[in-house]
Design a protein around this motif. Structure first.
Motif, PDB file in Angstrom:
ATOM      1  N   THR A   5     -58.529  43.167 -21.255  1.00 47.80           N
ATOM      2  CA  THR A   5     -57.254  42.919 -20.587  1.00 47.80           C
ATOM      3  C   THR A   5     -56.296  42.288 -21.583  1.00 47.80           C
ATOM      4  N   GLN A   6     -55.064  42.795 -21.653  1.00 45.81           N
ATOM      5  CA  GLN A   6     -54.058  42.151 -22.491  1.00 45.81           C
ATOM      6  C   GLN A   6     -53.498  40.956 -21.728  1.00 45.81           C
ATOM      7  N   ARG A   7     -53.642  39.775 -22.312  1.00 45.60           N
ATOM      8  CA  ARG A   7     -53.205  38.558 -21.638  1.00 45.60           C
ATOM      9  C   ARG A   7     -52.849  37.523 -22.695  1.00 45.60           C
ATOM     10  N   GLU A   8     -51.725  36.883 -22.550  1.00 43.54           N
ATOM     11  CA  GLU A   8     -51.330  35.848 -23.497  1.00 43.54           C
ATOM     12  C   GLU A   8     -52.249  34.625 -23.350  1.00 43.54           C
ATOM     13  N   PRO A   9     -52.489  33.889 -24.442  1.00 42.75           N
ATOM     14  CA  PRO A   9     -53.422  32.760 -24.380  1.00 42.75           C
ATOM     15  C   PRO A   9     -53.078  31.738 -23.317  1.00 42.75           C
ATOM     16  N   GLU A  10     -51.781  31.545 -23.046  1.00 45.76           N
ATOM     17  CA  GLU A  10     -51.385  30.540 -22.052  1.00 45.76           C
ATOM     18  C   GLU A  10     -51.969  30.845 -20.677  1.00 45.76           C
ATOM     19  N   GLN A  11     -52.151  32.142 -20.377  1.00 46.04           N
ATOM     20  CA  GLN A  11     -52.758  32.532 -19.105  1.00 46.04           C
ATOM     21  C   GLN A  11     -54.251  32.812 -19.256  1.00 46.04           C
ATOM     22  N   ALA A  12     -54.661  33.286 -20.428  1.00 44.90           N
ATOM     23  CA  ALA A  12     -56.052  33.710 -20.608  1.00 44.90           C
ATOM     24  C   ALA A  12     -57.017  32.530 -20.648  1.00 44.90           C
ATOM     25  N   LEU A  13     -56.634  31.423 -21.261  1.00 47.85           N
ATOM     26  CA  LEU A  13     -57.570  30.309 -21.400  1.00 47.85           C
ATOM     27  C   LEU A  13     -57.897  29.648 -20.055  1.00 47.85           C
ATOM     28  N   PRO A  14     -56.907  29.390 -19.195  1.00 44.82           N
ATOM     29  CA  PRO A  14     -57.285  28.899 -17.861  1.00 44.82           C
ATOM     30  C   PRO A  14     -58.143  29.903 -17.096  1.00 44.82           C
ATOM     31  N   ALA A  15     -57.876  31.202 -17.290  1.00 46.27           N
ATOM     32  CA  ALA A  15     -58.687  32.217 -16.617  1.00 46.27           C
ATOM     33  C   ALA A  15     -60.108  32.250 -17.162  1.00 46.27           C
ATOM     34  N   LEU A  16     -60.277  31.924 -18.445  1.00 43.93           N
ATOM     35  CA  LEU A  16     -61.621  31.813 -19.017  1.00 43.93           C
ATOM     36  C   LEU A  16     -62.376  30.663 -18.356  1.00 43.93           C
ATOM     37  N   GLN A  17     -61.709  29.532 -18.176  1.00 46.44           N
ATOM     38  CA  GLN A  17     -62.349  28.402 -17.503  1.00 46.44           C
ATOM     39  C   GLN A  17     -62.725  28.751 -16.065  1.00 46.44           C
ATOM     40  N   ALA A  18     -61.887  29.580 -15.434  1.00 46.65           N
ATOM     41  CA  ALA A  18     -62.160  29.990 -14.053  1.00 46.65           C
ATOM     42  C   ALA A  18     -63.174  31.123 -13.974  1.00 46.65           C
ATOM     43  N   ARG A  19     -63.699  31.551 -15.125  1.00 46.90           N
ATOM     44  CA  ARG A  19     -64.714  32.606 -15.219  1.00 46.90           C
ATOM     45  C   ARG A  19     -64.183  34.000 -14.875  1.00 46.90           C
ATOM     46  N   ASP A  20     -62.875  34.216 -15.091  1.00 44.31           N
ATOM     47  CA  ASP A  20     -62.323  35.563 -14.953  1.00 44.31           C
ATOM     48  C   ASP A  20     -62.618  36.396 -16.198  1.00 44.31           C
ATOM     49  N   PHE A  21     -62.812  35.725 -17.347  1.00 46.00           N
ATOM     50  CA  PHE A  21     -63.135  36.393 -18.600  1.00 46.00           C
ATOM     51  C   PHE A  21     -64.343  35.711 -19.234  1.00 46.00           C
ATOM     52  N   ASP A  22     -64.992  36.441 -20.154  1.00 47.96           N
ATOM     53  CA  ASP A  22     -66.130  35.898 -20.892  1.00 47.96           C
ATOM     54  C   ASP A  22     -65.747  35.465 -22.304  1.00 47.96           C
ATOM     55  N   LEU A  23     -64.707  36.086 -22.863  1.00 50.00           N
ATOM     56  CA  LEU A  23     -64.260  35.775 -24.226  1.00 50.00           C
ATOM     57  C   LEU A  23     -62.760  36.012 -24.302  1.00 50.00           C
ATOM     58  N   ALA A  38     -71.958  29.795 -22.206  1.00 48.02           N
ATOM     59  CA  ALA A  38     -72.162  31.229 -22.452  1.00 48.02           C
ATOM     60  C   ALA A  38     -72.176  31.584 -23.928  1.00 48.02           C
ATOM     61  N   SER A  39     -71.984  30.607 -24.802  1.00 49.50           N
ATOM     62  CA  SER A  39     -71.799  30.922 -26.218  1.00 49.50           C
ATOM     63  C   SER A  39     -73.031  31.557 -26.856  1.00 49.50           C
ATOM     64  N   ARG A  40     -74.223  31.330 -26.271  1.00 50.23           N
ATOM     65  CA  ARG A  40     -75.447  31.911 -26.833  1.00 50.23           C
ATOM     66  C   ARG A  40     -75.790  33.267 -26.209  1.00 50.23           C
ATOM     67  N   HIS A  41     -74.967  33.730 -25.295  1.00 53.75           N
ATOM     68  CA  HIS A  41     -75.270  35.024 -24.670  1.00 53.75           C
ATOM     69  C   HIS A  41     -75.189  36.119 -25.736  1.00 53.75           C
ATOM     70  N   PRO A  42     -76.192  36.992 -25.813  1.00 47.08           N
ATOM     71  CA  PRO A  42     -76.194  37.997 -26.884  1.00 47.08           C
ATOM     72  C   PRO A  42     -75.003  38.948 -26.834  1.00 47.08           C
ATOM     73  N   ALA A  43     -74.459  39.230 -25.660  1.00 50.52           N
ATOM     74  CA  ALA A  43     -73.284  40.109 -25.593  1.00 50.52           C
ATOM     75  C   ALA A  43     -72.072  39.443 -26.221  1.00 50.52           C
ATOM     76  N   ILE A  44     -71.915  38.145 -25.968  1.00 48.81           N
ATOM     77  CA  ILE A  44     -70.808  37.411 -26.562  1.00 48.81           C
ATOM     78  C   ILE A  44     -71.000  37.282 -28.072  1.00 48.81           C
ATOM     79  N   GLN A  45     -72.219  36.997 -28.507  1.00 54.71           N
ATOM     80  CA  GLN A  45     -72.473  36.899 -29.941  1.00 54.71           C
ATOM     81  C   GLN A  45     -72.258  38.241 -30.638  1.00 54.71           C
ATOM     82  N   ALA A  46     -72.654  39.333 -29.988  1.00 51.88           N
ATOM     83  CA  ALA A  46     -72.431  40.665 -30.568  1.00 51.88           C
ATOM     84  C   ALA A  46     -70.943  40.956 -30.672  1.00 51.88           C
ATOM     85  N   CYS A  47     -70.178  40.557 -29.663  1.00 48.04           N
ATOM     86  CA  CYS A  47     -68.733  40.780 -29.699  1.00 48.04           C
ATOM     87  C   CYS A  47     -68.088  39.954 -30.806  1.00 48.04           C
TER      88      CYS A  47
END
Length: 312
Positions: free
Chosen positions: A126-144, A282-291
């Motif tokens: 998803t294209q999202r500016e950091p100002e919106q993406a980081l709170p959404a990461l905390q809310a678990r809308d994104f993984d990275l 989630a930082s040790r998840h293999p999908a995130i590490q692969a990405c």
């Protein structure tokens, strides 16, 4: 023992702000969210919400519960990462948010690398500016999240998130063709020469806009911002057609020759930092590490070159 599902709803309310936003994010009816939180209050035995106008806010006791809920969810994410690491192949869905220029320059190559190594991993971008993406990461809308930080304007660092640097992206002054400053002038003089010219910048409230305004003010003028957009390709087009001056990052060209003359910026203001952000659990998840591995490889390739050496 408190109900974990209801604790998660309380946590969602903390991050999303309103019952309606929680209901919309989780595909529940607002009345259902309200009922579940009422049941949690009964379990805990103290008020968790208090009215503020038409909205509600968390009480001190609710804030305590959210802190403990975050710790439980982090531990569960670590368990999920350990289970995934024990499997022979990566599956499931990885949700990435990225701002525009990183999405154009890094994501396609990283996707190719991921597909080659893990063809069963589904990646959603998803294209999202950091100002919106980081709170959404905390809310678990994104993984990275792919985020950026401009010189002199460090981002807030929310608890529970981890950052990893990818690259430093050079920043340039891009004056219109007919308004070229003298090549012998200093960077500050070149910037000051555009004091009375129209500018294109990112919208107010963004880190890029704050950085750009500070740069102009330090050069002694208030820029005439006539065009506002998060689309840096639009910024480039306005400069190309002599409608505005702009500050442009190197990733805009993705390894191709610049289409407009560029000037250096004043010292100490010449690069933005690009990095990935993930939740700590989630930082040790293999999908995130692969990405992250794929993005690091994409960042080290000459810009514009694909994983197979073809020019994009």
């Amino acid at each position: 023992m408190f109900d974990l599902h209801r604790l998660r709803l309380l946590r969602e309310l903390k991050h999303r702000g309103t019952l309606a936003a929680v209901a919309d994010a989780l595909s529940y009816a607002p009345s259902s969210v309200s009922h579940q939180l009422s049941q949690l209050e009964a379990e805990v035995g103290v008020p968790l919400l208090e009215p503020v106008g038409r909205r509600v806010r968390l009480t001190e006791q609710a804030e305590i519960l959210v802190v403990h809920t975050e710790a439980v969810l982090e531990r569960l994410e670590r368990a999920e990462a350990d289970i995934a690491a024990s499997a022979s192949d990566l599956t499931g869905t990885l949700r990435i948010a990225s701002f525009q220029t990183a999405a154009l320059a890094l994501i396609p190559t990283a996707l190719g690398l991921l597909h080659d190594l893990h063809p069963r991993l589904r990646v959603h971008v998803t294209q999202r500016e950091p100002e919106q993406a980081l709170p959404a990461l905390q809310a678990r809308d994104f993984d990275l999240v792919l985020a950026e930080e401009y010189p002199g304007h460090p981002n807030p660092r929310p608890t529970g998130l981890e950052q990893e640097d990818l690259l430093d992206d050079p920043l340039y002054l891009a004056p219109p063709h007919h308004k070229q400053p003298a090549e012998t002038g200093s960077a500050v003089k070149a910037l000051r020469a555009l004091a009375h010219y129209p500018w294109v910048m990112e919208p107010e409230g963004t880190a890029a806009r704050q950085w750009a305004m500070t740069l102009c003010r330090e050069a002694g003028f208030e820029p005439d911002v006539r065009f506002e957009s998060t689309d840096l390709l639009l910024h480039l087009r306005l400069v190309e057609q002599d409608h505005a001056a702009a500050f442009l990052p190197g990733l805009v060209w993705n390894g191709r020759p610049p289409t407009v003359p560029l000037r250096q910026l004043p010292g100490g203001r010449r690069t933005r930092r690009i990095f990935t952000v993930v939740r700590r659990g989630a930082s040790r998840h293999p999908a995130i590490q692969a990405c992250q591995d794929a993005l690091r490889q994409a960042a080290t390739l000459p810009l514009g070159q694909t994983r197979k050496g073809r020019t994009a």
